[in-house]
Scaffold this motif. Structure first.
Motif, mmCIF file in Angstrom:
data_model
loop_
_atom_site.group_PDB
_atom_site.id
_atom_site.type_symbol
_atom_site.label_atom_id
_atom_site.label_comp_id
_atom_site.label_asym_id
_atom_site.label_seq_id
_atom_site.Cartn_x
_atom_site.Cartn_y
_atom_site.Cartn_z
ATOM 1 N N SER A 139 25.188 25.149 33.531
ATOM 2 C CA SER A 139 24.343 24.795 32.391
ATOM 3 C C SER A 139 22.927 25.344 32.518
ATOM 4 C CB SER A 139 24.291 23.274 32.228
ATOM 5 O OG SER A 139 23.569 22.666 33.295
ATOM 6 N N THR A 140 22.515 25.739 33.718
ATOM 7 C CA THR A 140 21.169 26.297 33.883
ATOM 8 C C THR A 140 21.054 27.698 33.296
ATOM 9 O OG1 THR A 140 21.685 27.195 36.079
ATOM 10 C CG2 THR A 140 20.807 24.951 35.984
ATOM 11 N N ALA A 141 22.209 28.335 33.016
ATOM 12 C CA ALA A 141 22.167 29.707 32.514
ATOM 13 C C ALA A 141 22.958 29.912 31.231
ATOM 14 C CB ALA A 141 22.677 30.683 33.577
ATOM 15 N N LEU A 142 23.922 29.021 30.936
ATOM 16 C CA LEU A 142 24.834 29.267 29.831
ATOM 17 C C LEU A 142 24.515 28.419 28.612
ATOM 18 C CD1 LEU A 142 28.292 29.478 31.650
ATOM 19 C CD2 LEU A 142 26.721 31.323 31.060
ATOM 20 N N ALA A 143 24.611 29.033 27.447
ATOM 21 C CA ALA A 143 24.512 28.324 26.187
ATOM 22 C C ALA A 143 25.815 27.554 25.960
ATOM 23 C CB ALA A 143 24.257 29.311 25.045
ATOM 24 N N PRO A 144 25.840 26.618 24.995
ATOM 25 C CA PRO A 144 27.011 25.748 24.834
ATOM 26 C C PRO A 144 28.341 26.477 24.716
ATOM 27 C CG PRO A 144 25.190 24.890 23.555
ATOM 28 C CD PRO A 144 24.731 26.206 24.109
ATOM 29 N N ARG A 145 28.395 27.560 23.932
ATOM 30 C CA ARG A 145 29.678 28.240 23.737
ATOM 31 C C ARG A 145 30.194 28.824 25.043
ATOM 32 N NH1 ARG A 145 30.935 32.964 19.231
ATOM 33 N NH2 ARG A 145 33.101 33.343 19.815
ATOM 34 N N ALA A 146 29.337 29.523 25.785
ATOM 35 C CA ALA A 146 29.761 30.092 27.058
ATOM 36 C C ALA A 146 30.027 28.997 28.081
ATOM 37 C CB ALA A 146 28.697 31.055 27.583
ATOM 38 N N LEU A 147 29.252 27.914 28.014
ATOM 39 C CA LEU A 147 29.475 26.790 28.927
ATOM 40 C C LEU A 147 30.834 26.156 28.663
ATOM 41 C CD1 LEU A 147 28.315 24.961 31.137
ATOM 42 C CD2 LEU A 147 27.265 23.572 29.338
ATOM 43 N N ALA A 148 31.239 26.080 27.400
ATOM 44 C CA ALA A 148 32.559 25.542 27.072
ATOM 45 C C ALA A 148 33.663 26.431 27.627
ATOM 46 C CB ALA A 148 32.704 25.400 25.555
ATOM 47 N N THR A 149 33.440 27.755 27.607
ATOM 48 C CA THR A 149 34.419 28.670 28.191
ATOM 49 C C THR A 149 34.567 28.428 29.684
ATOM 50 O OG1 THR A 149 33.924 30.361 26.529
ATOM 51 C CG2 THR A 149 34.992 31.104 28.556
ATOM 52 N N ASP B 98 12.942 34.601 31.200
ATOM 53 C CA ASP B 98 12.781 33.456 32.098
ATOM 54 C C ASP B 98 11.552 33.705 32.970
ATOM 55 O OD1 ASP B 98 12.887 31.398 33.886
ATOM 56 O OD2 ASP B 98 14.917 31.786 34.602
ATOM 57 N N PRO B 99 10.445 33.017 32.707
ATOM 58 C CA PRO B 99 9.224 33.244 33.502
ATOM 59 C C PRO B 99 9.445 33.057 34.996
ATOM 60 C CG PRO B 99 8.731 31.932 31.553
ATOM 61 C CD PRO B 99 10.231 32.031 31.639
ATOM 62 N N ASP B 100 10.391 32.182 35.371
ATOM 63 C CA ASP B 100 10.663 31.950 36.789
ATOM 64 C C ASP B 100 11.614 32.993 37.375
ATOM 65 O OD1 ASP B 100 9.076 29.668 36.776
ATOM 66 O OD2 ASP B 100 10.748 28.385 36.163
ATOM 67 N N ARG B 101 12.213 33.820 36.499
ATOM 68 C CA ARG B 101 13.130 34.883 36.914
ATOM 69 C C ARG B 101 14.211 34.359 37.862
ATOM 70 N NH1 ARG B 101 11.148 40.670 38.061
ATOM 71 N NH2 ARG B 101 13.163 40.957 37.004
ATOM 72 N N CYS C 98 29.229 39.401 45.024
ATOM 73 C CA CYS C 98 29.446 39.693 43.608
ATOM 74 C C CYS C 98 28.105 39.874 42.895
ATOM 75 C CB CYS C 98 30.239 38.562 42.951
ATOM 76 S SG CYS C 98 31.890 38.344 43.657
ATOM 77 N N PRO C 99 28.100 40.608 41.781
ATOM 78 C CA PRO C 99 26.839 40.897 41.101
ATOM 79 C C PRO C 99 26.156 39.637 40.564
ATOM 80 C CG PRO C 99 28.543 42.427 40.400
ATOM 81 C CD PRO C 99 29.226 41.361 41.186
ATOM 82 N N GLN C 100 24.842 39.636 40.626
ATOM 83 C CA GLN C 100 24.041 38.602 39.999
ATOM 84 C C GLN C 100 22.910 39.262 39.216
ATOM 85 O OE1 GLN C 100 22.255 36.023 42.927
ATOM 86 N NE2 GLN C 100 20.706 37.502 43.528
ATOM 87 N N PHE C 101 22.398 38.556 38.219
ATOM 88 C CA PHE C 101 21.421 39.110 37.287
ATOM 89 C C PHE C 101 20.112 38.338 37.390
ATOM 90 C CE2 PHE C 101 25.502 40.319 35.799
ATOM 91 C CZ PHE C 101 25.350 41.515 35.130
ATOM 92 N N THR C 102 19.029 39.074 37.535
ATOM 93 C CA THR C 102 17.691 38.484 37.503
ATOM 94 C C THR C 102 17.035 38.881 36.190
ATOM 95 O OG1 THR C 102 17.490 38.630 39.909
ATOM 96 C CG2 THR C 102 15.458 38.321 38.640
ATOM 97 N N GLY D 284 27.942 35.773 25.836
ATOM 98 C CA GLY D 284 26.763 36.008 26.656
ATOM 99 C C GLY D 284 25.672 35.022 26.317
ATOM 100 N N THR D 285 24.720 34.878 27.209
ATOM 101 C CA THR D 285 23.646 33.930 26.990
ATOM 102 C C THR D 285 22.414 34.366 27.750
ATOM 103 O OG1 THR D 285 23.062 31.579 27.095
ATOM 104 C CG2 THR D 285 24.298 32.476 28.956
ATOM 105 N N ASP D 286 21.275 33.686 27.476
ATOM 106 C CA ASP D 286 20.022 33.937 28.172
ATOM 107 C C ASP D 286 19.666 35.416 28.193
ATOM 108 O OD1 ASP D 286 19.511 31.339 28.627
ATOM 109 O OD2 ASP D 286 20.156 31.305 30.713
ATOM 110 N N GLY D 287 19.541 36.017 27.026
ATOM 111 C CA GLY D 287 19.178 37.416 26.933
ATOM 112 C C GLY D 287 20.357 38.335 26.767
#
Length: 442
Positions: free
Chosen positions: A148-158, A420-423, A410-414, A238-241
């Motif tokens: 939930s810290t990165a995903l919007a509701p639709r992606a979170l439901a997935t 996200d000001p805190d990146r 595995c890949p991660q995205f900053t 997709g979410t957060d950008g």
């Protein structure tokens, strides 16, 4: 059952946004964004408080004050609500108070109301599963809160659906609704087969190298076009950008190119990677590295921006003819620019599809992305690679996301600071779900 709401750290901050009497046009950009953040947290807390109060009103039988038959009726009478809204509020109260940990997270501003509904619904589903030990239920909650810290509701439901499926010991695969849908499609196709018409496609090339046209599809083939349009019209998850905000016409145009590229795939030689039409692009080293317009000159006469050229340089069938001084060829392509068949197979196995958070595109629909751009000296190897679908590939290059390998390999995205000001880095839920299953399943 939890019926109280705890104050979150910094819970007085929203009051500053609510009591600021200045006109909004006098606020700075940072003040506008901060005020919206505060108001979102305040709204989450208010929803949590209201849920607790609605449940308490039900327990106390306050509907008797208006002789209503239910608390829903009392809400309609007392607060002039519509029937659907009164029903939604009582259902929300029952859902949230049934999962106290979710209710507390919402009260603390750690979830949005939409996210809280998704997480609570998922945890209800987990609670209904048999043969799931308590440690796995706790791990499931932790997994959903992390997502939930990165995903919007639709992606979170997935992600939640994938979690429930993973914890289901004997999932059912029979769905009569699917069989009925297939039967309806077959019946429609059979009826259309009795009609006769012709297919046509008219193409006109423009001076800048682009192509426009119009087409007509006969009824007998419309059933082929319909699912294609459904795929094209569906936004990439997709979410957060990484949200897909393209208009429908642009989605269809991009999907057409993807379909044509897939049709050119040589399955016997590269079964898991798409083969792109080969294009020669001429540019200079300076414009390749700079964010310039018209950075690349196609052999057809058209031009490419520097951002698009850098994206194509990741894993496309192009030959970048890089010039130094006047007509001095510095680099006529590099054989190590594109990923080899063995590397693509390894990427397909490791990444299992587009690595953008929330996206579910298959490996065959993805490009090989250089984490450190090839144009900036990035190596074409697995440690510098990640699978991205064409849309999210464009997003990464255009917005400036940093892609690296996390500790789990595995890949991660900053994200850029503008998102996200805190990146804070985020990762596709499929990798964390794998870790969750590996830690708690035998």
């Amino acid at each position: 059952m939890c019926s109280t709401v705890q104050s979150a750290p910094g819970a007085t901050r929203p009051e500053a946004a609510l009591t600021d009497t200045r006109p909004v046009w006098q606020l700075t950009d940072d003040e506008v964004e901060t005020a919206l953040v505060d108001l979102e947290r305040s709204e989450a807390r208010l929803v949590a408080v209201r849920a607790a109060l609605v449940r308490e009103a039900d327990l106390r039988g306050l509907q008797q004050r208006t002789q209503a038959l239910s608390v829903e009726g009392w809400l309609r009478d007392r607060f002039r609500l519509s029937a659907p809204e009164a029903k939604r509020r009582t259902a929300t109260a029952e859902l949230l108070l049934g999962q106290p940990v979710v209710h507390d997270a919402l009260a603390g501003g750690h979830l949005t109301p939409e996210q809280a509904s998704v997480v609570a619904t998922a945890l209800d589903a987990v609670d209904s599963l048999e043969q799931v030990p308590s440690r796995e239920r706790q791990a499931a909650a932790e997994f959903l809160f992390h997502q939930s810290t990165a995903l919007a509701p639709r992606a979170l439901a997935t992600a939640a659906a994938a979690l429930v499926e993973r914890l289901t010991r004997s999932p059912s695969t029979d769905d009569p609704a699917d069989e009925e849908a297939v039967a309806r499609e077959l019946a429609a196709a059979e009826a259309a087969a009795r009609l006769a018409d012709t297919n046509s496609l008219t193409i006109r090339r423009r001076p800048d190298g682009s192509v426009t046209g119009r087409f007509s599809i006969r009824p007998t083939d419309a059933s082929v076009l319909t699912p294609w349009l459904k795929q094209a019209d569906a936004p990439h998850p997709g979410t957060d950008g990484f949200d897909d905000i393209r208009p429908r016409e642009q989605r269809r145009g991009d999907h057409l190119i993807t379909t044509l590229r897939d049709a050119l795939t040589t399955s016997s030689e590269r079964p898991s990677a798409r083969v792109h039409v080969h294009v020669n692009v001429t540019t200079t080293l300076h414009t390749l590295q700079a964010a310039a317009t018209g950075a690349g000159l196609l052999h057809t006469g058209g031009t490419l921006s520097a951002a698009e050229l850098r994206r194509l340089a990741c894993d496309a069938g192009i030959t970048p003819i890089v010039l130094g001084g006047p007509s001095e060829i510095l680099d006529l392509g590099r054989t190590r620019r594109t990923f080899t068949l063995a590397q693509r197979r390894a990427l397909d196995t490791r990444d299992r599809g587009c690595t953008a958070p929330g996206c579910d595109r298959a490996p065959a629909d993805c490009d090989g992305h250089h984490q450190t751009e090839w144009a900036k000296g990035g190596a074409t190897d697995l440690a510098n690679a990640a699978l991205l679908c064409p849309y999210h590939h464009q997003q990464v290059h255009r917005q400036g996301w940093k892609v690296t390998l996390a500790a789990n390999g595995c890949p991660q995205f900053t994200p850029p600071a503008s998102i996200d000001p805190d990146r804070r880095p985020r990762q596709h839920h499929r990798y964390r779900l794998t870790l969750l299953a590996g830690r708690h399943r035998t």
